[in-house]
Write an enzyme that holds these catalytic residues in place. Structure first.
Site, PDB file in Angstrom:
ATOM      1  N   LYS A  13       0.618  -1.071  -0.168  1.00  0.00           N
ATOM      2  CA  LYS A  13       0.010  -0.127  -0.026  1.00  0.00           C
ATOM      3  C   LYS A  13       0.776   1.162  -0.016  1.00  0.00           C
ATOM      4  O   LYS A  13       0.555   2.003  -0.778  1.00  0.00           O
ATOM      5  CB  LYS A  13      -1.034  -0.103   1.376  1.00  0.00           C
ATOM      6  CG  LYS A  13      -1.884  -1.070   1.426  1.00  0.00           C
ATOM      7  CD  LYS A  13      -2.853  -0.821   2.529  1.00  0.00           C
ATOM      8  CE  LYS A  13      -2.499  -0.655   3.884  1.00  0.00           C
ATOM      9  NZ  LYS A  13      -1.506  -2.310   4.246  1.00  0.00           N
ATOM     10  N   ARG A  88      -9.350   1.194   9.077  1.00  0.00           N
ATOM     11  CA  ARG A  88      -8.991   0.105   9.476  1.00  0.00           C
ATOM     12  C   ARG A  88      -9.924  -0.709  10.360  1.00  0.00           C
ATOM     13  O   ARG A  88      -9.698  -1.879  10.411  1.00  0.00           O
ATOM     14  CB  ARG A  88      -7.519   0.033  10.131  1.00  0.00           C
ATOM     15  CG  ARG A  88      -6.122  -0.270   9.448  1.00  0.00           C
ATOM     16  CD  ARG A  88      -5.302  -0.620  10.571  1.00  0.00           C
ATOM     17  NE  ARG A  88      -4.292  -1.062  10.094  1.00  0.00           N
ATOM     18  CZ  ARG A  88      -2.991  -0.520   9.642  1.00  0.00           C
ATOM     19  NH1 ARG A  88      -3.097   0.698   9.275  1.00  0.00           N
ATOM     20  NH2 ARG A  88      -2.027  -0.914   9.226  1.00  0.00           N
ATOM     21  N   ARG A 123      11.410  -5.588   4.087  1.00  0.00           N
ATOM     22  CA  ARG A 123      10.885  -4.345   4.093  1.00  0.00           C
ATOM     23  C   ARG A 123      12.040  -3.381   4.732  1.00  0.00           C
ATOM     24  O   ARG A 123      12.275  -3.715   5.811  1.00  0.00           O
ATOM     25  CB  ARG A 123       9.485  -4.185   4.674  1.00  0.00           C
ATOM     26  CG  ARG A 123       8.968  -2.739   4.729  1.00  0.00           C
ATOM     27  CD  ARG A 123       7.640  -2.990   4.700  1.00  0.00           C
ATOM     28  NE  ARG A 123       6.841  -2.994   5.898  1.00  0.00           N
ATOM     29  CZ  ARG A 123       5.302  -2.903   5.961  1.00  0.00           C
ATOM     30  NH1 ARG A 123       4.883  -2.709   4.907  1.00  0.00           N
ATOM     31  NH2 ARG A 123       5.084  -2.880   7.132  1.00  0.00           N
ATOM     32  N   ARG A 156      11.311  -1.849  10.226  1.00  0.00           N
ATOM     33  CA  ARG A 156      10.321  -1.164  11.468  1.00  0.00           C
ATOM     34  C   ARG A 156      10.226  -2.266  12.468  1.00  0.00           C
ATOM     35  O   ARG A 156      10.368  -3.580  12.154  1.00  0.00           O
ATOM     36  CB  ARG A 156       8.972  -1.217  10.857  1.00  0.00           C
ATOM     37  CG  ARG A 156       8.788   0.103  10.109  1.00  0.00           C
ATOM     38  CD  ARG A 156       7.453  -0.181   9.223  1.00  0.00           C
ATOM     39  NE  ARG A 156       6.246  -0.345   9.890  1.00  0.00           N
ATOM     40  CZ  ARG A 156       5.020  -0.257   9.416  1.00  0.00           C
ATOM     41  NH1 ARG A 156       4.718   0.117   8.174  1.00  0.00           N
ATOM     42  NH2 ARG A 156       4.256  -0.916  10.042  1.00  0.00           N
ATOM     43  N   ARG A 167      -0.933  -8.765  13.373  1.00  0.00           N
ATOM     44  CA  ARG A 167      -1.353  -7.881  12.536  1.00  0.00           C
ATOM     45  C   ARG A 167      -2.417  -8.391  11.289  1.00  0.00           C
ATOM     46  O   ARG A 167      -3.213  -7.958  10.704  1.00  0.00           O
ATOM     47  CB  ARG A 167      -0.237  -6.995  12.093  1.00  0.00           C
ATOM     48  CG  ARG A 167       0.397  -6.080  13.083  1.00  0.00           C
ATOM     49  CD  ARG A 167       1.893  -5.600  12.694  1.00  0.00           C
ATOM     50  NE  ARG A 167       1.888  -4.790  11.457  1.00  0.00           N
ATOM     51  CZ  ARG A 167       2.569  -4.641  10.720  1.00  0.00           C
ATOM     52  NH1 ARG A 167       3.962  -5.387  10.934  1.00  0.00           N
ATOM     53  NH2 ARG A 167       2.743  -3.836   9.529  1.00  0.00           N
TER      54      ARG A 167
HETATM   55  P1  AMP Z   1       0.890   0.758   8.978  1.00  0.00           P
HETATM   56  O1  AMP Z   1       2.193   1.561   8.649  1.00  0.00           O
HETATM   57  O2  AMP Z   1      -0.259   1.265   8.192  1.00  0.00           O
HETATM   58  O3  AMP Z   1       1.469  -0.885   8.620  1.00  0.00           O
HETATM   59  O4  AMP Z   1       0.469   1.176  10.423  1.00  0.00           O
HETATM   60  C1  AMP Z   1       1.260   0.477  11.542  1.00  0.00           C
HETATM   61  C2  AMP Z   1       0.652   0.547  12.935  1.00  0.00           C
HETATM   62  O5  AMP Z   1       0.118   1.671  13.118  1.00  0.00           O
HETATM   63  C3  AMP Z   1      -0.532  -0.376  12.862  1.00  0.00           C
HETATM   64  O6  AMP Z   1      -0.267  -2.062  13.024  1.00  0.00           O
HETATM   65  C4  AMP Z   1      -1.335  -0.029  14.024  1.00  0.00           C
HETATM   66  O7  AMP Z   1      -0.905  -0.184  15.017  1.00  0.00           O
HETATM   67  C5  AMP Z   1      -1.101   1.513  13.708  1.00  0.00           C
HETATM   68  N1  AMP Z   1      -2.274   2.175  13.085  1.00  0.00           N
HETATM   69  C6  AMP Z   1      -1.979   2.536  11.608  1.00  0.00           C
HETATM   70  N2  AMP Z   1      -3.076   2.988  10.954  1.00  0.00           N
HETATM   71  C7  AMP Z   1      -4.185   2.829  12.100  1.00  0.00           C
HETATM   72  C8  AMP Z   1      -5.526   2.761  12.037  1.00  0.00           C
HETATM   73  N3  AMP Z   1      -6.007   3.454  10.883  1.00  0.00           N
HETATM   74  N4  AMP Z   1      -6.060   2.612  13.074  1.00  0.00           N
HETATM   75  C9  AMP Z   1      -5.609   1.888  14.126  1.00  0.00           C
HETATM   76  N5  AMP Z   1      -4.336   1.761  14.430  1.00  0.00           N
HETATM   77  C10 AMP Z   1      -3.587   2.254  13.183  1.00  0.00           C
END
Ligand code: AMP
Length: 213
Positions: A13, A88, A123, A156, A167
């Site tokens: 994404k 999400r 990644r 990360r 996740r």
């Molecule tokens: P990402 O970079 O999109 O994979 O997000 C990393 C982490 O940030 C996720 O595993 C969640 O812990 C938190 N996070 C990101 N976006 C959201 C969201 N829309 N709602 C809740 N937690 C989020």
């Protein structure tokens, strides 16, 4: 164009958001990047978010909805944006709809669970600006540094195997049902995260009705 990118962790994404952002000249709003920046800068938001993120859990809806609404109210979002990682949960999708923001397309970027772990292990992310890379599928032209800002590339913390499993589970339980929400509105489109980045981009452009050239 106002676009939502849905998909499991590691679907690509962030990378597709970057490509779309350049092509359509609209900004990407990534809640993951916003939250990780807040953690790095040790803000109040960062303090709340850190534990959830490191455990692979979702940050509470009210917190995330708050920061997204604030961001979308800024002038650069008027003509379009790409939302990466939000919504999400169905609650977040509803809150976004109720805030009056009209989404044009919700793109679900799909990859099999088995593929995700391999993808996430390669990644990398810029520690300064958050630009995503992958050592095999999308390497930086500046080697170990970010090609945009020269920042250090890091793994990360939440890309370790146990957190990733969490996740993926949460994705299926909480995020996947959102597809039905957007399907009902007639704005859901689907593309598949392929081995080759250009093939994924082709599918993404075609799903969104964007000409390649
Ligand atoms: P990402 O970079 O999109 O994979 O997000 C990393 C982490 O940030 C996720 O595993 C969640 O812990 C938190 N996070 C990101 N976006 C959201 C969201 N829309 N709602 C809740 N937690 C989020």
């Amino acid at each position: 164009m106002k676009i939502i990118l849905l998909g499991p962790p590691g679907a690509g994404k962030g990378t597709q958001a970057e490509i779309l952002s350049k092509k359509l000249k609209i900004n990407t709003i990534s809640t993951g990047v916003m939250l990780r920046t807040a953690i790095r800068e040790k803000t109040e938001l960062g303090e709340i978010a850190e534990k959830y993120i490191n455990d692979g859990k979702l940050v509470p809806d009210d917190v995330v909805v708050g920061i997204v609404k604030e961001r979308l109210s800024q002038p650069d979002c008027e003509n379009g944006f790409i939302l990466d990682g939000f919504p999400r949960t169905t609650e977040q999708a509803q809150a976004l709809a109720e805030s009056g923001v009209k989404i044009d397309k919700a793109l679900s970027l799909e990859v099999a669970d088995e593929t995700i772990v391999e993808r996430l292990s390669g990644r990398r992310e810029c520690s300064e600006c958050g630009t995503p890379y992958h050592i095999k599928f999308n390497p930086s032209s500046a080697g170990e540094k970010c090609e945009k800002c020269g920042g250090e590339l890091i793994c990360r913390k939440d890309d370790n195997i146990d957190t990733v499993k969490n996740r993926i589970e949460i994705y299926h339980e909480k995020t996947e049902p959102i597809k039905a929400f957007y399907e009902k509105q007639g704005i859901l489109v689907v593309a598949h995260g392929q081995e080759k980045l250009e093939d994924t981009t082709k599918e993404v452009f075609s799903a969104l009705g964007i000409e390649e050239k």
